[in-house]
Motif scaffolding. Structure first.
Motif, short mmCIF file in Angstrom:
data_model
loop_
_atom_site.label_atom_id
_atom_site.label_comp_id
_atom_site.label_asym_id
_atom_site.label_seq_id
_atom_site.Cartn_x
_atom_site.Cartn_y
_atom_site.Cartn_z
N LEU A 300 0.68 -2.49 19.30
CA LEU A 300 0.04 -1.84 18.16
C LEU A 300 0.93 -1.88 16.92
CD1 LEU A 300 -2.48 0.02 17.45
CD2 LEU A 300 -0.96 1.96 17.93
N VAL A 301 0.29 -2.14 15.77
CA VAL A 301 0.95 -2.07 14.46
C VAL A 301 0.05 -1.23 13.55
CG1 VAL A 301 1.75 -3.35 12.44
CG2 VAL A 301 2.03 -4.34 14.74
N VAL A 302 0.64 -0.20 12.93
CA VAL A 302 -0.13 0.69 12.05
C VAL A 302 0.54 0.72 10.69
CG1 VAL A 302 -1.03 3.02 11.70
CG2 VAL A 302 -0.79 2.12 14.03
N VAL A 303 -0.24 0.49 9.65
CA VAL A 303 0.25 0.55 8.26
C VAL A 303 -0.56 1.56 7.48
CG1 VAL A 303 0.30 -0.69 6.04
CG2 VAL A 303 1.20 -1.78 8.10
N ARG A 304 0.13 2.40 6.77
CA ARG A 304 -0.50 3.36 5.86
C ARG A 304 0.16 3.22 4.50
NH1 ARG A 304 1.81 9.20 6.07
NH2 ARG A 304 3.21 8.12 4.63
N MET A 305 -0.65 3.20 3.44
CA MET A 305 -0.12 3.04 2.08
C MET A 305 -0.63 4.14 1.17
SD MET A 305 1.69 0.17 1.93
CE MET A 305 1.72 -1.63 1.84
N TYR A 306 0.27 4.63 0.29
CA TYR A 306 -0.10 5.50 -0.82
C TYR A 306 0.65 5.02 -2.07
CZ TYR A 306 -1.84 8.89 2.67
OH TYR A 306 -2.51 9.51 3.69
N ASN A 307 0.45 5.72 -3.19
CA ASN A 307 1.17 5.35 -4.42
C ASN A 307 1.68 6.57 -5.17
OD1 ASN A 307 -1.48 6.11 -5.27
ND2 ASN A 307 -1.21 4.99 -7.19
N LYS A 308 2.02 7.62 -4.44
CA LYS A 308 2.57 8.84 -5.05
C LYS A 308 4.01 9.02 -4.58
CE LYS A 308 2.74 13.19 -6.62
NZ LYS A 308 3.99 13.60 -5.93
N ARG A 309 4.92 9.20 -5.53
CA ARG A 309 6.31 9.38 -5.16
C ARG A 309 6.51 10.71 -4.43
NH1 ARG A 309 10.71 6.78 -7.01
NH2 ARG A 309 9.77 6.22 -8.98
N TYR A 310 7.15 10.58 -3.31
CA TYR A 310 7.50 11.62 -2.35
C TYR A 310 6.34 11.91 -1.41
CZ TYR A 310 11.38 11.93 -5.51
OH TYR A 310 12.43 11.58 -6.31
N ASN A 311 6.64 11.75 -0.14
CA ASN A 311 5.67 11.97 0.91
C ASN A 311 5.25 13.44 0.94
OD1 ASN A 311 5.34 9.40 2.71
ND2 ASN A 311 7.49 9.46 2.12
N PHE A 312 4.02 13.66 1.35
CA PHE A 312 3.43 15.00 1.33
C PHE A 312 4.19 15.97 2.24
CE2 PHE A 312 0.33 18.11 3.00
CZ PHE A 312 0.06 18.76 1.80
N GLY A 313 4.31 17.20 1.77
CA GLY A 313 4.85 18.26 2.61
C GLY A 313 6.12 18.90 2.12
N GLY A 314 6.70 18.37 1.03
CA GLY A 314 7.93 18.99 0.52
C GLY A 314 9.03 18.99 1.58
N ASP A 315 9.68 20.13 1.77
CA ASP A 315 10.75 20.23 2.75
C ASP A 315 10.24 20.04 4.18
OD1 ASP A 315 12.55 20.70 0.73
OD2 ASP A 315 12.55 22.89 0.96
N ASN A 316 8.93 20.15 4.37
CA ASN A 316 8.33 20.02 5.70
C ASN A 316 7.68 18.64 5.89
OD1 ASN A 316 7.85 21.20 8.22
ND2 ASN A 316 5.76 21.78 7.66
N TYR A 317 8.12 17.65 5.10
CA TYR A 317 7.46 16.35 5.13
C TYR A 317 7.54 15.67 6.50
CZ TYR A 317 11.82 13.64 4.94
OH TYR A 317 13.03 13.08 5.24
N LEU A 318 8.62 15.92 7.25
CA LEU A 318 8.75 15.30 8.57
C LEU A 318 7.61 15.70 9.50
CD1 LEU A 318 12.59 15.53 9.35
CD2 LEU A 318 11.27 13.48 8.83
N HIS A 319 7.13 16.92 9.35
CA HIS A 319 6.01 17.39 10.18
C HIS A 319 4.79 16.49 10.00
CE1 HIS A 319 2.85 19.95 11.85
NE2 HIS A 319 2.22 19.81 10.71
N TYR A 320 4.49 16.14 8.77
CA TYR A 320 3.29 15.35 8.49
C TYR A 320 3.48 13.89 8.90
CZ TYR A 320 1.74 19.51 6.14
OH TYR A 320 1.36 20.80 5.88
#
Length: 336
Positions: A300-320
């Motif tokens: 399996l290969v999974v790709v997800r793309m966005y175009n907003k700087r910094y991944n969602f979740g702030g300090d909790n981004y690892l959770h998401y």
């Protein structure tokens, strides 16, 4: 469409909205075929150019997986003797007092302990190999080191030896604005205006690619360097990159790394890979939202793309991040 596929698309769309990204893309390959593909949104928050299969996203730090492959070549071709060689053995441009025992292994596994001030002064945060910290200075040093070893930029090696045989047309260290480039949003209240790095030497955050070609990049790794039956990259190079090369830290919750890739070996609370993702999976991430997950057990290969700087979740981004990889793994493991 299978309900679980819709659930994954809905998750990607939801995070896109919550994080004020104007674009999202999702490509899933299994057994060398695209089995799910989804595009939505626009190339920026100030234009109506719709996202599609040829939209080239800025993949930010996910570009480390490309530098990793070049370093893998250098090790395979004996330009580098060992991951445990001191950096100072090859480069004399840095203060040895600052490097203080820093090896190639330390640099490619984020355990080097170096950081850089805004004025360019490099300093040491902790002893090399002592712990893990994500800093950008290692990319610059390894990029310089490759050029020192080969006499040209690692981007040239990849273009000639990998991208061309793969037939890549939409993977490029872009230096000028173009309609096919998806712009990066820094502030959702302002027009996207991310400045492009002016060189294709691999130093800057200007590597752009499509979701499809990023998936093919992951699939090349999944197949140990083969593409459509042709061995493009030596198997040993891929294995160097995607198997664990990091040392064990006193804090056992810190991530495990190959050459820059995050690698799953056991549940680690500070890893970006979810606890339900099988062992030997590996992943790379960028702070503009791109994510590439490879799960060999499920082909399996999974790709997800966005175009907003910094991944969602702030300090909790690892959770998401873990939530996404868990969902992707759960969705497709049954089909492996």
């Amino acid at each position: 469409m299978h309900p679980s596929h819709r659930q994954l698309i809905s998750y990607v769309s939801d995070i896109k909205e919550r994080n004020h990204s104007s674009a999202a893309a999702l490509v899933v390959m299994q057994n060398d075929k695209i089995i799910l593909e989804h595009y939505e949104g626009f190339h920026s928050n100030a234009e109506s150019n719709e996202i599609g299969i040829n939209s080239m996203f800025n993949i930010a730090s996910a570009r480390k997986s490309y530098l990793a492959l070049a370093i893998g070549f250098a090790l395979y071709e004996k330009k580098l003797h060992s991951l445990d060689d001191l950096v100072s053995k090859y480069l004399s441009t840095y203060d040895n007092k600052v490097l203080q025992g820093t090896t190639i292994r330390h640099l490619v596994t984020h355990s080097h302990g170096l950081n850089e001030r805004p004025d360019g002064l490099i300093y040491r945060e902790f002893n090399a190999g002592e712990r893990w910290a994500y800093r950008g200075i290692n990319v610059r040093i390894m990029t310089e080191l490759f050029k020192h070893l080969y006499g040209y930029d690692f981007t040239r090696l990849l273009k000639e030896r990998v991208f061309s045989p793969l037939g890549f047309e939409y993977t490029d260290w872009s230096t000028e604005a173009a309609k096919k480039l998806v712009q990066v949003i820094d502030n959702p209240d302002s027009k996207a205006d991310f400045a492009l790095y002016p060189s294709d030497d691999g130093m800057g955050s200007n590597l752009h690619t499509t979701a499809r070609e990023l998936a093919l990049w992951g699939n090349l790794h999944l197949n140990d360097g083969r593409h459509e039956g042709v061995q493009i990259v030596p198997k040993e190079v891929i294995q160097l990159c995607t198997s664990i090369q990091s040392l064990e830290y006193e804090d056992t919750q810190l991530p495990a790394n190959g050459l820059f890739w995050y690698v799953q070996d056991k549940v680690r609370n500070k890893s970006e890979i979810g606890e339900r993702v099988p062992q030997e999976a590996y992943q790379i991430l960028g702070n503009t939202g791109p994510l590439l997950l490879v799960i060999p057990e499920s082909r399996l290969v999974v790709v997800r793309m966005y175009n907003k700087r910094y991944n969602f979740g702030g300090d909790n981004y690892l959770h998401y991040l873990r939530e996404f990889s868990n969902l992707a793994s759960d969705t497709f493991s049954m089909n492996g």
